[in-house]
Design a protein around this motif. Structure first.
Motif, PDB file in Angstrom:
ATOM      1  N   PHE A  20      -4.453  -9.103   2.277  1.00 27.06           N
ATOM      2  CA  PHE A  20      -3.616  -8.003   1.792  1.00 27.06           C
ATOM      3  C   PHE A  20      -2.590  -8.535   0.811  1.00 27.06           C
ATOM      4  N   ASP A  21      -2.173  -7.653  -0.094  1.00 31.40           N
ATOM      5  CA  ASP A  21      -1.081  -7.961  -1.005  1.00 31.40           C
ATOM      6  C   ASP A  21      -0.283  -6.673  -1.195  1.00 31.40           C
ATOM      7  N   PRO A  22       0.884  -6.739  -1.834  1.00 32.65           N
ATOM      8  CA  PRO A  22       1.769  -5.564  -1.856  1.00 32.65           C
ATOM      9  C   PRO A  22       1.161  -4.308  -2.488  1.00 32.65           C
ATOM     10  N   SER A  23       0.057  -4.458  -3.230  1.00 33.86           N
ATOM     11  CA  SER A  23      -0.442  -3.299  -3.981  1.00 33.86           C
ATOM     12  C   SER A  23      -1.508  -2.491  -3.243  1.00 33.86           C
ATOM     13  N   ILE A  24      -1.913  -2.898  -2.047  1.00 41.50           N
ATOM     14  CA  ILE A  24      -3.094  -2.235  -1.457  1.00 41.50           C
ATOM     15  C   ILE A  24      -2.766  -0.995  -0.631  1.00 41.50           C
ATOM     16  N   GLY A  25      -1.492  -0.623  -0.570  1.00 42.45           N
ATOM     17  CA  GLY A  25      -1.108   0.512   0.275  1.00 42.45           C
ATOM     18  C   GLY A  25      -1.776   1.818  -0.132  1.00 42.45           C
ATOM     19  N   GLY A  26      -1.878   2.053  -1.435  1.00 44.80           N
ATOM     20  CA  GLY A  26      -2.413   3.317  -1.930  1.00 44.80           C
ATOM     21  C   GLY A  26      -3.787   3.637  -1.367  1.00 44.80           C
ATOM     22  N   ALA A  27      -4.674   2.638  -1.369  1.00 45.32           N
ATOM     23  CA  ALA A  27      -6.026   2.876  -0.874  1.00 45.32           C
ATOM     24  C   ALA A  27      -6.006   3.193   0.622  1.00 45.32           C
ATOM     25  N   ARG A  28      -5.112   2.521   1.392  1.00 45.11           N
ATOM     26  CA  ARG A  28      -5.039   2.802   2.845  1.00 45.11           C
ATOM     27  C   ARG A  28      -4.557   4.233   3.069  1.00 45.11           C
TER      28      ARG A  28
END
Ligand SMILES: Nc1ncnc2c1ncn2[C@@H]1O[C@H](COP(=O)(O)OP(=O)(O)O)[C@@H](O)[C@H]1O
Ligand SMILES: [Mg+2]
Lengths: 287, 235
Positions: free
Chosen positions: A213-221
């Motif tokens: 994980f990295d800080p940018s993956i929230g949107g997809a979750r």
């Protein structure tokens, strides 16, 4: 055999998606709040899990016992400090504020942890598997699924058989009349968000153990969570689990056809379902 | 004056630019039952919502036993011992009959009312206790709404149009039960459009017209003609 294997992997993946979705479902059910920052809060929980495992040198699953109360506290403070002020007849303010929150969380994570991909190290648990006939089922996905079912069952029980659950339903039905019963809706909303983020904490740690994980993956979750909630039908927690499973299976079967199709297959299945069942399979909330 | 359970001082209420109540001065003595009558739109429900804390006011505009409560939130007012049976019943549809009653008792005040006492008052509710509240008839729903307010063991109970939309025989059942309910030194405000019902059960009345008190007096001795004038605003 590959297909059956993909099917089973998909069902188990659905457990993780149900964990993403349960918190969303809960807060939408209680206060009609659509939380755009939900995915980033999942990622925040994964990073908190990372810090705790490193600082204390403990297993990520053990770290969960620290991350869950931290996220719950963040949830209560966030709700009472900011989100309660955005709630009203207009749906736009909470959307805008949680969108802003999403951006802030991403930037803070970037600042503190950098953009490098991270992972929670669960040791041998990650490769452990059990064989059933010719199939080999990973212990970690199985555990995630089991945790998801247990959490959904507990939330359901809490909602329908406890005094807190009764308060949640009453406030959700009619905020004014609930106030007349001595319920302070701001506090009840705070508790709902605390509970939702406690579940999110589990989701974040399980995500971090499963993948980078990295800080940018929230949107997809966030999207996966939304899709699971909507497929299952708003306001129905068991429906959310079913929604997660349908999404997970669609993705793994899609990937079985062509490895590049995993996400696409999930989104297309979601679109087909809302085209024919706009309210999902088991809607409970009207309007 | 401590023998007044509730007083309002220049109570006003606004919905945006629209003013619904103008400088109301009302008082209710300990153990007294008063009636609020008035035509549709006179401001009766607004008055009830103001007292219950659902509409906000200045602290001093509503005084409960010498304590200014006008600025409190509804949940704080509820714990002080004021309960509202809202217009249109407004039960919680997601809660069963019994859960609606239990949540009414949440404020945890001591007193004679509990599930057992309520089921004695309205036996039909015990039969239906596990059903969704929305599956009941209008009259039964009104019993739940009254029961829900009683479960708080209030010192002051506000009834907003409890006979609205109900069959006459049901209205009679409910009004027959009222004396039992209001016994025990409880004070009550009864809002009704049915003037004779309201006057029959109350000691004093206030007649509202367009947000102002058009007439007040003794329920038993008032002349009907005076009421019609105040009610309809003919001079
Ligand atoms: N939520 C609201 N918004 C705007 N105006 C309102 C609202 N509720 C009531 N009013 C207005 O306030 C006045 C008094 O209403 P109400 O207190 O409901 O009267 P009553 O209960 O005597 O029929 C009416 O003119 C009504 O149209
Ligand atoms: Mg009214």
């Amino acid at each position: 055999m590959d297909w059956i294997n993909a099917l089973i992997q998909g069902i188990l993946l659905g457990g993780l998606y149900a964990l993403f979705a349960a918190g969303l479902s809960l807060i939408f059910g209680v206060m009609r709040l659509v939380n755009i920052a939900h995915g980033d809060l999942i990622v925040l929980a994964a990073y908190l899990g990372l810090s705790v495992t490193i600082m204390l040198g403990i297993h990520p699953l053990l770290a969960m016992f620290a991350v869950v109360p931290m996220m719950a506290a963040i949830g209560y403070v966030l709700q009472r400090g900011i989100l309660n002020k955005t709630l009203g007849d207009d749906l736009l303010p909470p959307l805008l504020v949680t969108f802003g929150l999403s951006v802030i969380i991403q930037n803070v994570l970037l600042e503190v942890y950098s953009a490098d991909p991270q992972k929670l190290d669960a040791g041998t648990l990650e490769i452990a598997s059990i064989s059933v006939g010719d199939l080999s089922i990973g212990v970690l996905p199985l555990l995630t699924f089991g945790i998801a079912v247990a959490i959904i069952a507990s939330l359901h029980w809490m909602f329908y058989h406890t005094s807190l659950g009764r308060s949640f339903r009453a406030v959700s039905d009619n905020q004014d009349i609930a106030q007349l019963m001595g319920l302070n809706r701001r506090h009840i909303f705070g508790l709902a968000m605390a509970l939702a983020l406690a579940v999110t904490a589990v989701a974040g740690v399980m995500l971090g153990v499963r993948t980078n994980f990295d800080p940018s993956i929230g949107g997809a979750r966030l999207i996966f969570g939304f899709e699971a909630v909507i497929i299952g039908g708003l306001g129905n927690l068991w429906g959310t689990l079913v929604g997660g499973i349908i999404l997970g299976v669609a993705q793994t079967l899609g990937a079985q056809i062509n490895p590049g199709w995993q996400l696409l297959a999930g989104h297309i299945t979601f679109l087909c379902i809302i085209a024919f069942k706009p309210r999902g399979f088991f809607p409970r909330v009207s309007g | 004056m401590a023998d007044q359970v509730l007083k309002t001082h220049n109570l006003c209420a606004h919905y945006g630019d629209f003013q619904a109540l103008f400088d109301l001065d009302l008082s209710i003595a300990e153990g007294e039952v008063i009636a609020i009558i008035g035509a549709n739109g006179a401001g009766k429900t607004t008055l009830m919502r103001s007292i219950a804390g659902l509409n906000s006011n200045n602290a001093e505009q509503i005084v409960y036993r010498d304590e200014p409560i006008g600025a409190l939130r509804a949940d704080q007012v509820a714990t002080k011992g004021i309960a509202l049976v809202p217009e249109g019943r407004q039960l919680f549809p997601s809660l069963s009959v019994e859960e609606n009653l239990i949540i009414g008792g949440r404020v945890g005040r001591k007193g004679p009312w509990n599930l057992k006492a309520l089921y004695q008052l309205f036996p039909i509710l015990e039969e239906r206790r596990n059903q969704p509240s929305t599956s009941l008839s209008g009259g039964q729903q009104q019993m739940v709404a009254i029961g829900r307010a009683l479960m708080a063991n209030p010192d002051l109970i506000l009834f907003d149009e409890i006979s609205l939309g109900l069959a006459p025989v049901i209205i009679k059942t409910i009004y027959d039960a009222l004396p039992n309910i209001i016994d025990d030194g409880m004070s009550a405000v009864i809002v009704e459009q049915d003037i004779s019902k309201a006057l029959a059960v109350s000691a004093r009345f206030y007649c509202l017209q367009e947000g102002r008190v058009a007439l007040e007096g003794d329920s038993q001795t008032v002349e009907r003609e005076a009421i019609s004038r105040a009610y309809f605003g003919v001079h």
